[in-house]
Write a protein that holds these residues in place. Structure first.
Motif, PDB file in Angstrom:
ATOM      1  N   TYR A  45       0.856  -1.184   0.000  1.00  0.00           N
ATOM      2  CA  TYR A  45       0.000   0.000   0.000  1.00  0.00           C
ATOM      3  C   TYR A  45       0.887   1.227   0.000  1.00  0.00           C
ATOM      4  CZ  TYR A  45       1.075  -0.382   4.992  1.00  0.00           C
ATOM      5  OH  TYR A  45       1.729  -0.506   6.195  1.00  0.00           O
ATOM      6  N   SER A  46       0.303   2.368  -0.408  1.00  0.00           N
ATOM      7  CA  SER A  46       1.088   3.600  -0.482  1.00  0.00           C
ATOM      8  C   SER A  46       0.679   4.631   0.552  1.00  0.00           C
ATOM      9  CB  SER A  46       0.957   4.224  -1.885  1.00  0.00           C
ATOM     10  OG  SER A  46      -0.403   4.464  -2.211  1.00  0.00           O
ATOM     11  N   VAL A  47      -0.489   4.480   1.168  1.00  0.00           N
ATOM     12  CA  VAL A  47      -0.965   5.420   2.177  1.00  0.00           C
ATOM     13  C   VAL A  47      -1.167   4.652   3.475  1.00  0.00           C
ATOM     14  CG1 VAL A  47      -2.764   7.073   2.802  1.00  0.00           C
ATOM     15  CG2 VAL A  47      -2.092   6.820   0.407  1.00  0.00           C
ATOM     16  N   PRO A  48      -0.421   4.965   4.542  1.00  0.00           N
ATOM     17  CA  PRO A  48      -0.441   4.151   5.759  1.00  0.00           C
ATOM     18  C   PRO A  48      -1.634   4.456   6.667  1.00  0.00           C
ATOM     19  CG  PRO A  48       1.082   5.952   6.043  1.00  0.00           C
ATOM     20  CD  PRO A  48       0.564   6.068   4.633  1.00  0.00           C
ATOM     21  N   VAL A  49      -2.821   4.146   6.185  1.00  0.00           N
ATOM     22  CA  VAL A  49      -4.037   4.313   6.979  1.00  0.00           C
ATOM     23  C   VAL A  49      -4.921   3.098   6.756  1.00  0.00           C
ATOM     24  CG1 VAL A  49      -3.960   6.836   6.799  1.00  0.00           C
ATOM     25  CG2 VAL A  49      -5.351   5.524   5.170  1.00  0.00           C
ATOM     26  N   ALA A  50      -5.856   2.878   7.689  1.00  0.00           N
ATOM     27  CA  ALA A  50      -6.895   1.872   7.516  1.00  0.00           C
ATOM     28  C   ALA A  50      -8.209   2.623   7.358  1.00  0.00           C
ATOM     29  CB  ALA A  50      -6.953   0.930   8.715  1.00  0.00           C
ATOM     30  N   ALA A  51      -8.742   2.646   6.147  1.00  0.00           N
ATOM     31  CA  ALA A  51      -9.933   3.430   5.851  1.00  0.00           C
ATOM     32  C   ALA A  51     -11.161   2.812   6.503  1.00  0.00           C
ATOM     33  CB  ALA A  51     -10.128   3.521   4.349  1.00  0.00           C
ATOM     34  N   VAL A  52     -12.030   3.678   7.009  1.00  0.00           N
ATOM     35  CA  VAL A  52     -13.308   3.219   7.574  1.00  0.00           C
ATOM     36  C   VAL A  52     -14.490   3.917   6.921  1.00  0.00           C
ATOM     37  CG1 VAL A  52     -12.293   2.593   9.798  1.00  0.00           C
ATOM     38  CG2 VAL A  52     -13.228   4.904   9.479  1.00  0.00           C
ATOM     39  N   ALA A  53     -14.272   5.034   6.242  1.00  0.00           N
ATOM     40  CA  ALA A  53     -15.348   5.758   5.574  1.00  0.00           C
ATOM     41  C   ALA A  53     -14.743   6.657   4.509  1.00  0.00           C
ATOM     42  CB  ALA A  53     -16.158   6.588   6.568  1.00  0.00           C
ATOM     43  N   ALA A  54     -15.549   6.996   3.501  1.00  0.00           N
ATOM     44  CA  ALA A  54     -15.089   7.909   2.460  1.00  0.00           C
ATOM     45  C   ALA A  54     -16.298   8.495   1.762  1.00  0.00           C
ATOM     46  CB  ALA A  54     -14.193   7.184   1.451  1.00  0.00           C
ATOM     47  N   GLY A  55     -16.146   9.692   1.216  1.00  0.00           N
ATOM     48  CA  GLY A  55     -17.229  10.324   0.497  1.00  0.00           C
ATOM     49  C   GLY A  55     -16.864  11.730   0.092  1.00  0.00           C
ATOM     50  N   GLY A  56     -17.503  12.223  -0.957  1.00  0.00           N
ATOM     51  CA  GLY A  56     -17.173  13.555  -1.456  1.00  0.00           C
ATOM     52  C   GLY A  56     -15.753  13.593  -1.940  1.00  0.00           C
ATOM     53  N   GLY A  57     -14.868  14.220  -1.175  1.00  0.00           N
ATOM     54  CA  GLY A  57     -13.453  14.276  -1.545  1.00  0.00           C
ATOM     55  C   GLY A  57     -12.532  13.885  -0.425  1.00  0.00           C
ATOM     56  N   SER A  72      -8.820   8.712  -5.865  1.00  0.00           N
ATOM     57  CA  SER A  72     -10.051   7.987  -6.214  1.00  0.00           C
ATOM     58  C   SER A  72      -9.845   6.471  -6.316  1.00  0.00           C
ATOM     59  CB  SER A  72     -10.628   8.496  -7.546  1.00  0.00           C
ATOM     60  OG  SER A  72     -10.946   9.855  -7.481  1.00  0.00           O
ATOM     61  N   GLY A  73      -9.001   5.920  -5.446  1.00  0.00           N
ATOM     62  CA  GLY A  73      -8.754   4.482  -5.535  1.00  0.00           C
ATOM     63  C   GLY A  73      -8.189   4.085  -6.881  1.00  0.00           C
ATOM     64  N   ILE A  74      -7.335   4.938  -7.437  1.00  0.00           N
ATOM     65  CA  ILE A  74      -6.754   4.835  -8.783  1.00  0.00           C
ATOM     66  C   ILE A  74      -7.859   4.926  -9.835  1.00  0.00           C
ATOM     67  CG2 ILE A  74      -5.038   3.739 -10.261  1.00  0.00           C
ATOM     68  CD1 ILE A  74      -4.013   2.174  -7.938  1.00  0.00           C
ATOM     69  N   ALA A  75      -8.547   6.056  -9.831  1.00  0.00           N
ATOM     70  CA  ALA A  75      -9.528   6.422 -10.868  1.00  0.00           C
ATOM     71  C   ALA A  75     -10.791   5.577 -10.843  1.00  0.00           C
ATOM     72  CB  ALA A  75      -8.886   6.382 -12.260  1.00  0.00           C
ATOM     73  N   VAL A  76     -11.126   5.000  -9.706  1.00  0.00           N
ATOM     74  CA  VAL A  76     -12.311   4.130  -9.618  1.00  0.00           C
ATOM     75  C   VAL A  76     -13.534   4.882  -9.102  1.00  0.00           C
ATOM     76  CG1 VAL A  76     -13.289   2.113  -8.449  1.00  0.00           C
ATOM     77  CG2 VAL A  76     -10.977   2.009  -9.400  1.00  0.00           C
ATOM     78  N   THR A  77     -13.384   5.582  -7.977  1.00  0.00           N
ATOM     79  CA  THR A  77     -14.535   6.224  -7.334  1.00  0.00           C
ATOM     80  C   THR A  77     -14.748   7.624  -7.908  1.00  0.00           C
ATOM     81  OG1 THR A  77     -13.110   6.917  -5.503  1.00  0.00           O
ATOM     82  CG2 THR A  77     -14.360   4.873  -5.236  1.00  0.00           C
ATOM     83  N   THR A  78     -14.903   7.677  -9.212  1.00  0.00           N
ATOM     84  CA  THR A  78     -15.010   8.945  -9.924  1.00  0.00           C
ATOM     85  C   THR A  78     -16.246   9.727  -9.507  1.00  0.00           C
ATOM     86  OG1 THR A  78     -13.884   7.882 -11.776  1.00  0.00           O
ATOM     87  CG2 THR A  78     -14.950   9.967 -12.232  1.00  0.00           C
ATOM     88  N   VAL A  79     -17.352   9.037  -9.190  1.00  0.00           N
ATOM     89  CA  VAL A  79     -18.574   9.720  -8.739  1.00  0.00           C
ATOM     90  C   VAL A  79     -18.594   9.870  -7.231  1.00  0.00           C
ATOM     91  CG1 VAL A  79     -19.942   8.979 -10.717  1.00  0.00           C
ATOM     92  CG2 VAL A  79     -19.908   7.558  -8.651  1.00  0.00           C
ATOM     93  N   GLY A  80     -17.479   9.561  -6.574  1.00  0.00           N
ATOM     94  CA  GLY A  80     -17.381   9.651  -5.128  1.00  0.00           C
ATOM     95  C   GLY A  80     -17.597   8.306  -4.464  1.00  0.00           C
ATOM     96  N   ASN A  81     -16.973   8.117  -3.321  1.00  0.00           N
ATOM     97  CA  ASN A  81     -17.179   6.895  -2.537  1.00  0.00           C
ATOM     98  C   ASN A  81     -18.582   6.911  -1.940  1.00  0.00           C
ATOM     99  OD1 ASN A  81     -14.213   7.869  -2.222  1.00  0.00           O
ATOM    100  ND2 ASN A  81     -14.101   5.685  -1.899  1.00  0.00           N
ATOM    101  N   ALA A  82     -19.237   5.781  -1.934  1.00  0.00           N
ATOM    102  CA  ALA A  82     -20.565   5.674  -1.330  1.00  0.00           C
ATOM    103  C   ALA A  82     -21.527   6.710  -1.904  1.00  0.00           C
ATOM    104  CB  ALA A  82     -20.492   5.792   0.197  1.00  0.00           C
ATOM    105  N   ASN A  83     -21.427   6.954  -3.192  1.00  0.00           N
ATOM    106  CA  ASN A  83     -22.378   7.844  -3.861  1.00  0.00           C
ATOM    107  C   ASN A  83     -23.797   7.369  -3.536  1.00  0.00           C
ATOM    108  OD1 ASN A  83     -24.259   8.175  -6.334  1.00  0.00           O
ATOM    109  ND2 ASN A  83     -22.699   9.732  -6.663  1.00  0.00           N
TER     110      ASN A  83
END
Length: 447
Positions: A45-57, A72-83
Motif C-alpha cells: 500500500y502507499s498510504v499508511p491508513v486503515a480506511a473506515v469511511a469515504a465520500g465527497g473528496g 479515487s482508488g486509482i480512478a475508480v470512485t469517480t462519482v465519489g465513494n458511497a455515492n
C-alpha cells in the motif's frame, strides 16, 4: 456544500482535512500490523491508513483522520465513494439476488449495461458488449476476440504501456518492476514498439506514427498482426498524452491492414478526461474498447465493447465467466453512468483539470524541476526532472510522501517513477481540491 455536491446527493462526511494523529495512528497501525501477518507480502500500500469511511473528496481512517483524496482508488470512485444513488442501487439489487451467473440464468441488468455501453462508446456503427470483472480480464478478452476474428496471433503494445498483472497483460505491460520481475515466462507473440512521448522524444504525431508503423512492418509484418492495443493516454507509464495525429495515423494503418485497434480506456474512461472517453478528444473510433475502474462506482466490473462483426466472432461459450457482469455490479454501473450523464461530470472533470494545471503552471515559473504539466481533464500529472532534464524520481517520491503525511492522498507513476498524478473524485469541491493541490505544491518546494 457546492452545487455539484447537492446534485449528486452530497457527501455525508465533513469535507475537510483533519489530522488527529500522525500517520499511521494507533488504530490504523494495529490493522496494518495484522495485515502484515495475514496478507501476502506482495500486496502493498502507499498510504499508511486503515480506511473506515469515504465520500465527497475525503477518506477517513480508523483514528478519525480525514484525508483529502486525490487518487479515487486509482480512478475508480469517480462519482465519489458511497455515492448515494450507487449505494441505493447496490442495496436494492442485493436484496433481490446477488448472483445467478449470466451464462446460466441471464438478467436484464447485464443487458442494460451492454446497451448503454454500445450507445456511449465512440463510433457510429453497430456494437456488442461482453462484461467481465477487472481491467486485466477485459484486456485478455479483447485480445482473444481480435485473434479469433482475424485468424492471426501477433499483438502489438507500446513503450510505457500498462495493461494489467495477469500473465498475458504482464506481457503487454512495459515496466518490469514491480509488475513483471520474477513472474515469467509470459504469453508469446507479443511485440513492443515505440509510441509517442512528446516531452521526451520531441517527435510530431506523424513522425512518431511513422516510426511505430515502420517497426511493425519490419519486425512483425502487418499480415501477422491481430491487434494493436494502446491506452489513449498512457496511465501508469506517466499520463503520457500522444502528439496530435499519432493515434489517428496508427488507426488508419491498422484499418488498411485488417488489424483490430483496441483502445484500453480502463483508466481514461467515464468522464475522467473531460469527455466520456478519451478517444473522443483524440479523434479515434476504436474497433474495440476496454473499460473498468470508473464504470461502476467502486464495484468490480469491466467490459469489452466494439464492432458487432468483431465481437460476434467467437463461438458460443468462448466468452464469459462465473462472475462476469455480476448483477450487483451492473446495478451500480447503471447508477454510476446516470450520475455522469445527468450531472455533466465530464465538464466537472475539465474544471478540475484547469485548476490543477493553473496551480502547477504558476509553480513552474519559478521551479525548473517541473519538466511538464500534462493530461486531460481530471487525469492530470506533473513530471519532475533534475538540472539536466533527466527523470527526478527522488523528488516525486519525497513530495508525494510528505503530502500523504500531511493528509493528502497522492499517487506517483511513470516508467521512471518521476511523475505525480492527480485523479480526484469528480465529487470533490473546489475548496478541497485547491487545498490538496496546495499541500502537494508546498511539499515539492520543501524537497
Amino acid at each position: 456544500m457546492t452545487s455539484l455536491d447537492a446534485a449528486i446527493g452530497g457527501p455525508s462526511l465533513p469535507q475537510k482535512r483533519e489530522l488527529k494523529t500522525a500517520l499511521p495512528g494507533p488504530k490504523s497501525k494495529e490493522i496494518l500490523d495484522r495485515k502484515a501477518k495475514a496478507v501476502a507480502a506482495g500486496v502493498t500500500y502507499s498510504v499508511p491508513v486503515a480506511a473506515v469511511a469515504a465520500g465527497g473528496g475525503v477518506v477517513v481512517d480508523a483514528d478519525g483522520n480525514s484525508l483529502i483524496d486525490l487518487g479515487s482508488g486509482i480512478a475508480v470512485t469517480t462519482v465519489g465513494n458511497a455515492n448515494p444513488r450507487v449505494a441505493a442501487a447496490v442495496a436494492a439489487q442485493a436484496a433481490s439476488f446477488t448472483h445467478t451467473c449470466f451464462m446460466v440464468s441471464p438478467y436484464e441488468g447485464y443487458v442494460e449495461v451492454a446497451e448503454k455501453l454500445n450507445q456511449l462508446t465512440p463510433g457510429d456503427f453497430e456494437k456488442r458488449t461482453a462484461l467481465f470483472n477487472s481491467g486485466a480480464e477485459a484486456v485478455e478478452n479483447a485480445i482473444k476476440i481480435a485473434r479469433i476474428h482475424t485468424k492471426r496471433t501477433a499483438v502489438v503494445a507500446f513503450d510505457h504501456a500498462y495493461h494489467g498483472r495477469t500473465n498475458l497483460t504482464m506481457a503487454l505491460t512495459a515496466k518490469a518492476a514491480p509488475y513483471k520481475t520474477g513472474f515469467g515466462p509470459f504469453a508469446s507473440d507479443i511485440y513492443r514498439v515505440a509510441g509517442s512521448y512528446p516531452y521526451r522524444d520531441g517527435l510530431s504525431g506523424a513522425e512518431a506514427a511513422k516510426r511505430a508503423i515502420s517497426q511493425m512492418d519490419k519486425q512483425i509484418g502487418a499480415d501477422q498482426i491481430a491487434a494493436i492495443i494502446i491506452e489513449p493516454i498512457q496511465g501508469e507509464g506517466g499520463f503520457i498524452v500522444p502528439a496530435e495525429g499519432f493515434l489517428e495515423t496508427v488507426v488508419a494503418w491498422a484499418r488498411e491492414n485488417g488489424i483490430v485497434f483496441i483502445a484500453d480506456e480502463v483508466q481514461t474512461g467515464f468522464a475522467r478526461t473531460g469527455t466520456m472517453f478519451a478517444s473522443e478528444q483524440l479523434g479515434i473510433e476504436p474497433d474495440l474498447i476496454t473499460t473498468a475502474k470508473g464504470i461502476a462506482g467502486g464495484m468490480p466490473l469491466s467490459a469489452v465493447t466494439g464492432r458487432a462483426d468483431i465481437m460476434d466472432a467467437s463461438h458460443g461459450g468462448g466468452l464469459g465467466g462465473t462472475y462476469g457482469g455480476n448483477p450487483v455490479a451492473c446495478a451500480a454501473a447503471l447508477a454510476t453512468i446516470a450520475e455522469y450523464e445527468e450531472n455533466n461530470l465530464a465538464r466537472r472533470a475539465q474544471e478540475i483539470g484547469e485548476i490543477i494545471s493553473q496551480k502547477f503552471s504558476a509553480l513552474a515559473e519559478t521551479d525548473n524541476r517541473i519538466g511538464e504539466i500534462r493530461g486531460l481533464g481530471a487525469m492530470a500529472a506533473v513530471e519532475f526532472v533534475d538540472a539536466d532534464g533527466e527523470p527526478n524520481a527522488a523528488l516525486a517520491k519525497a513530495a508525494a510522501g510528505q503530502a500523504v503525511a500531511e493528509g493528502v492522498i497522492t499517487l506517483t507513476c511513470g516508467t521512471y517513477g518521476n511523475v505525480i498524478r492527480f485523479l480526484p473524485p469528480l465529487s470533490i469541491s473546489d475548496e478541497l481540491l485547491i487545498e490538496g493541490v496546495d499541500v502537494v505544491i508546498e511539499a515539492v518546494k520543501a524537497n
